[in-house]
Design a protein around this motif. Structure first.
Motif, PDB file in Angstrom:
ATOM      1  N   LEU A  95      -9.916  -2.994  14.333  1.00 15.06           N
ATOM      2  CA  LEU A  95      -8.439  -2.406  14.631  1.00 15.06           C
ATOM      3  C   LEU A  95      -8.134  -1.022  14.123  1.00 15.06           C
ATOM      4  N   ASP A  96      -7.481  -0.406  14.691  1.00 11.46           N
ATOM      5  CA  ASP A  96      -7.113   1.140  14.200  1.00 11.46           C
ATOM      6  C   ASP A  96      -5.755   0.947  13.430  1.00 11.46           C
ATOM      7  N   ILE A  97      -4.960   0.197  13.814  1.00 12.16           N
ATOM      8  CA  ILE A  97      -3.541  -0.011  13.096  1.00 12.16           C
ATOM      9  C   ILE A  97      -3.278  -1.376  13.022  1.00 12.16           C
ATOM     10  N   ILE A  98      -2.530  -1.782  12.053  1.00 16.12           N
ATOM     11  CA  ILE A  98      -1.819  -3.022  11.718  1.00 16.12           C
ATOM     12  C   ILE A  98      -0.484  -2.965  11.382  1.00 16.12           C
ATOM     13  N   VAL A  99       0.515  -3.824  11.947  1.00 18.27           N
ATOM     14  CA  VAL A  99       1.836  -3.939  11.703  1.00 18.27           C
ATOM     15  C   VAL A  99       2.297  -5.118  11.023  1.00 18.27           C
ATOM     16  N   THR A 100       2.541  -5.289   9.797  1.00 16.11           N
ATOM     17  CA  THR A 100       2.658  -6.150   8.801  1.00 16.11           C
ATOM     18  C   THR A 100       3.294  -6.055   7.710  1.00 16.11           C
ATOM     19  N   VAL A 101       2.877  -6.901   6.688  1.00 14.68           N
ATOM     20  CA  VAL A 101       3.440  -6.550   5.266  1.00 14.68           C
ATOM     21  C   VAL A 101       2.399  -6.033   4.274  1.00 14.68           C
ATOM     22  N   PRO A 102       2.703  -4.940   3.584  1.00 16.33           N
ATOM     23  CA  PRO A 102       1.526  -4.542   2.674  1.00 16.33           C
ATOM     24  C   PRO A 102       0.932  -5.559   1.801  1.00 16.33           C
ATOM     25  N   THR A 103      -0.369  -5.603   1.672  1.00 13.48           N
ATOM     26  CA  THR A 103      -0.735  -6.827   0.781  1.00 13.48           C
ATOM     27  C   THR A 103      -0.424  -6.517  -0.571  1.00 13.48           C
ATOM     28  N   ILE A 104      -0.382  -7.459  -1.402  1.00 10.61           N
ATOM     29  CA  ILE A 104       0.208  -7.274  -2.665  1.00 10.61           C
ATOM     30  C   ILE A 104      -1.094  -6.624  -3.387  1.00 10.61           C
ATOM     31  N   LYS A 105      -2.153  -7.090  -3.242  1.00 11.84           N
ATOM     32  CA  LYS A 105      -3.450  -6.253  -3.937  1.00 11.84           C
ATOM     33  C   LYS A 105      -3.497  -4.998  -3.255  1.00 11.84           C
ATOM     34  N   ASP A 106      -3.715  -4.116  -3.921  1.00  8.06           N
ATOM     35  CA  ASP A 106      -3.939  -2.804  -3.459  1.00  8.06           C
ATOM     36  C   ASP A 106      -5.388  -2.678  -3.049  1.00  8.06           C
ATOM     37  N   ILE A 107      -5.385  -2.184  -1.775  1.00 11.25           N
ATOM     38  CA  ILE A 107      -6.668  -1.901  -1.251  1.00 11.25           C
ATOM     39  C   ILE A 107      -6.973  -0.267  -1.103  1.00 11.25           C
ATOM     40  N   PRO A 108      -7.758   0.158  -1.692  1.00 10.98           N
ATOM     41  CA  PRO A 108      -8.080   1.710  -1.817  1.00 10.98           C
ATOM     42  C   PRO A 108      -8.069   2.520  -0.448  1.00 10.98           C
ATOM     43  N   ASP A 109      -8.830   2.018   0.423  1.00  6.35           N
ATOM     44  CA  ASP A 109      -9.124   2.679   1.579  1.00  6.35           C
ATOM     45  C   ASP A 109      -8.108   2.238   2.920  1.00  6.35           C
ATOM     46  N   ILE A 110      -6.857   1.639   2.518  1.00  3.55           N
ATOM     47  CA  ILE A 110      -5.838   1.571   3.383  1.00  3.55           C
ATOM     48  C   ILE A 110      -4.367   2.247   2.998  1.00  3.55           C
ATOM     49  N   THR A 111      -3.932   2.881   3.918  1.00  5.78           N
ATOM     50  CA  THR A 111      -2.733   3.635   3.785  1.00  5.78           C
ATOM     51  C   THR A 111      -1.413   2.975   4.544  1.00  5.78           C
ATOM     52  N   TRP A 112      -0.503   2.691   3.771  1.00  2.00           N
ATOM     53  CA  TRP A 112       0.756   1.919   4.275  1.00  2.00           C
ATOM     54  C   TRP A 112       2.139   2.640   4.299  1.00  2.00           C
ATOM     55  N   THR A 113       2.528   2.738   5.446  1.00  2.00           N
ATOM     56  CA  THR A 113       3.733   3.586   5.864  1.00  2.00           C
ATOM     57  C   THR A 113       4.820   2.675   6.505  1.00  2.00           C
ATOM     58  N   THR A 114       5.958   2.681   5.533  1.00  2.00           N
ATOM     59  CA  THR A 114       6.985   1.783   5.799  1.00  2.00           C
ATOM     60  C   THR A 114       7.895   2.025   7.261  1.00  2.00           C
ATOM     61  N   VAL A 115       7.960   1.159   8.207  1.00  2.00           N
ATOM     62  CA  VAL A 115       8.738   1.305   9.459  1.00  2.00           C
ATOM     63  C   VAL A 115       9.918   0.816   9.397  1.00  2.00           C
TER      64      VAL A 115
ATOM     65  N   ALA B 237       2.580 -15.687  -2.450  1.00  2.47           N
ATOM     66  CA  ALA B 237       2.792 -15.118  -3.848  1.00  2.47           C
ATOM     67  C   ALA B 237       4.051 -14.506  -3.966  1.00  2.47           C
ATOM     68  N   PHE B 238       4.656 -13.906  -3.062  1.00  2.00           N
ATOM     69  CA  PHE B 238       5.962 -13.247  -3.037  1.00  2.00           C
ATOM     70  C   PHE B 238       7.024 -14.308  -2.972  1.00  2.00           C
ATOM     71  N   ILE B 239       7.114 -15.481  -2.418  1.00  2.87           N
ATOM     72  CA  ILE B 239       8.125 -16.425  -2.291  1.00  2.87           C
ATOM     73  C   ILE B 239       7.940 -17.315  -3.333  1.00  2.87           C
ATOM     74  N   GLY B 240       6.606 -17.784  -3.787  1.00  6.58           N
ATOM     75  CA  GLY B 240       6.562 -18.416  -4.923  1.00  6.58           C
ATOM     76  C   GLY B 240       7.288 -17.683  -6.185  1.00  6.58           C
ATOM     77  N   ALA B 241       6.808 -16.468  -6.546  1.00  7.77           N
ATOM     78  CA  ALA B 241       7.406 -15.765  -7.472  1.00  7.77           C
ATOM     79  C   ALA B 241       9.077 -15.657  -7.669  1.00  7.77           C
ATOM     80  N   TRP B 242       9.516 -15.449  -6.405  1.00  9.09           N
ATOM     81  CA  TRP B 242      10.975 -15.363  -6.510  1.00  9.09           C
ATOM     82  C   TRP B 242      11.494 -17.116  -6.861  1.00  9.09           C
ATOM     83  N   PHE B 243      10.911 -17.991  -6.160  1.00 10.56           N
ATOM     84  CA  PHE B 243      11.377 -19.289  -6.591  1.00 10.56           C
ATOM     85  C   PHE B 243      11.398 -19.542  -8.046  1.00 10.56           C
ATOM     86  N   LYS B 244      10.288 -19.039  -8.814  1.00  9.48           N
ATOM     87  CA  LYS B 244      10.042 -19.405  -9.926  1.00  9.48           C
ATOM     88  C   LYS B 244      11.263 -18.458 -10.841  1.00  9.48           C
ATOM     89  N   GLN B 245      11.491 -17.433 -10.335  1.00  8.33           N
ATOM     90  CA  GLN B 245      12.428 -16.633 -11.159  1.00  8.33           C
ATOM     91  C   GLN B 245      13.782 -17.356 -10.966  1.00  8.33           C
TER      92      GLN B 245
END
Length: 299
Positions: free
Chosen positions: A139-159, A203-211
């Motif tokens: 794949l050349d590009i993905i349109v999704t939610v950035p991973t919670i875990k940082d992946i050094p070789d991927i750059t994310w641009t919010t659309v 992870a995202f939803i679980g953390a918010w539910f716990k909060q």
């Protein structure tokens, strides 16, 4: 017949002088003479009537000069088309329908107007599959939610940033409430995306539910937005989804506002760092950003 000696013959015939033609072709005079002689031997005809200091074209030479020019023009045009075809880039895009609805289609339409020869291949994938495809080069590009875990070789641009909503079936008791609050979700049967395929969602939803002190009961895990909405429609439970999903749901499912709610979800474009200087990919990313802004303004 090879094109190189033909070009040499035509250059000599047009200049009327072997020395000048050799200089223009960056050849020595003997080398040019050998090429023309080789062409005569290949064709079995005499092309030049050679004198002490000049030459003239034979009838066969005049024919080859006239038709040879046309042949070279067609050969050059063919070469340009072949090279242009090789340069026509294919952009391979991984996407999530529930997140890219209202963004991806207008972006592709605008992009192909700028690059009409470019090809865009689409793949509906889970988050894990998209990140894996990006790292493996499928794949050349993905349109999704950035991973919670940082992946050094991927750059994310919010659309686009999307607010959260609660999807409920029409027969549900919460249907009577105009706006839901977090405690309304306590002890509710919840339809969620698969933990295996969407770990960041969990992870995202679980953390918010716990909060918020919410204890939700998992009623169904789904492999994508279609099955998740179908599960809600069937009355298996309610689901926490982004607002843009509205265009994908049937009439029997209602989206309710939640206040307060988790931080807006950032829909982003992921791309490998080594592709950041790719001009065509940069144009595609800009069109995605523009489509995200237009879509957000229209709501």
């Amino acid at each position: 017949m090879e094109l190189r000696p033909l070009r040499s013959f035509i250059a000599a015939a047009e200049d009327g002088n072997i020395s000048r033609a050799a200089a223009r072709l960056h050849l020595t005079q003997p080398a040019l003479s050998r090429q023309i002689k080789g062409l005569e031997d290949e064709l079995g005809v005499i092309l030049l009537e050679r004198g002490a200091h000049s030459f003239s074209l034979t009838p066969a030479g005049e024919l080859l000069l006239r038709d040879g020019r046309n042949l070279l023009e067609r050969a050059d045009a063919l070469e340009q088309r072949v090279r242009a075809t090789a340069k026509a880039q294919t952009i391979r895009v991984g996407y999530s329908p529930s997140l890219s609805a209202g963004i991806l289609s207008p972006a592709i339409e605008a992009f192909t107007q700028v690059h009409p020869r470019a090809r865009v291949d689409l793949a509906d994938l889970t988050n894990n599959e998209m990140v894996d495809g990006l790292q493996k080069g499928t794949l050349d590009i993905i349109v999704t939610v950035p991973t919670i875990k940082d992946i050094p070789d991927i750059t994310w641009t919010t659309v686009q940033k999307q607010a959260w909503r609660v999807a409920i079936p029409r027969q549900h008791p919460l249907l009577e409430k105009k706006t839901l609050v977090p405690k309304d979700l306590h002890e509710q049967r919840l339809v969620v995306y698969s933990q295996k395929e969407y770990p960041d969602y969990w992870a995202f939803i679980g953390a918010w539910f716990k909060q918020q002190g919410i204890n939700a009961r998992i009623a169904s895990e789904c492999d994508g937005v279609t099955s998740l909405i179908s599960a809600v429609d069937a009355g298996l439970g309610i689901a926490l989804v982004v607002e843009r999903i509205a265009c994908l749901i049937p009439e029997r499912v209602v989206l309710k506002t939640l206040n307060p709610q988790p931080e807006p979800l950032q829909i982003s474009v992921g791309m490998l760092d080594r592709h950041k200087n790719d001009k065509m990919l940069a144009v595609f990313v800009e069109e995605l950003k523009r489509a995200g802004e237009v879509d957000h303004a229209s709501r």
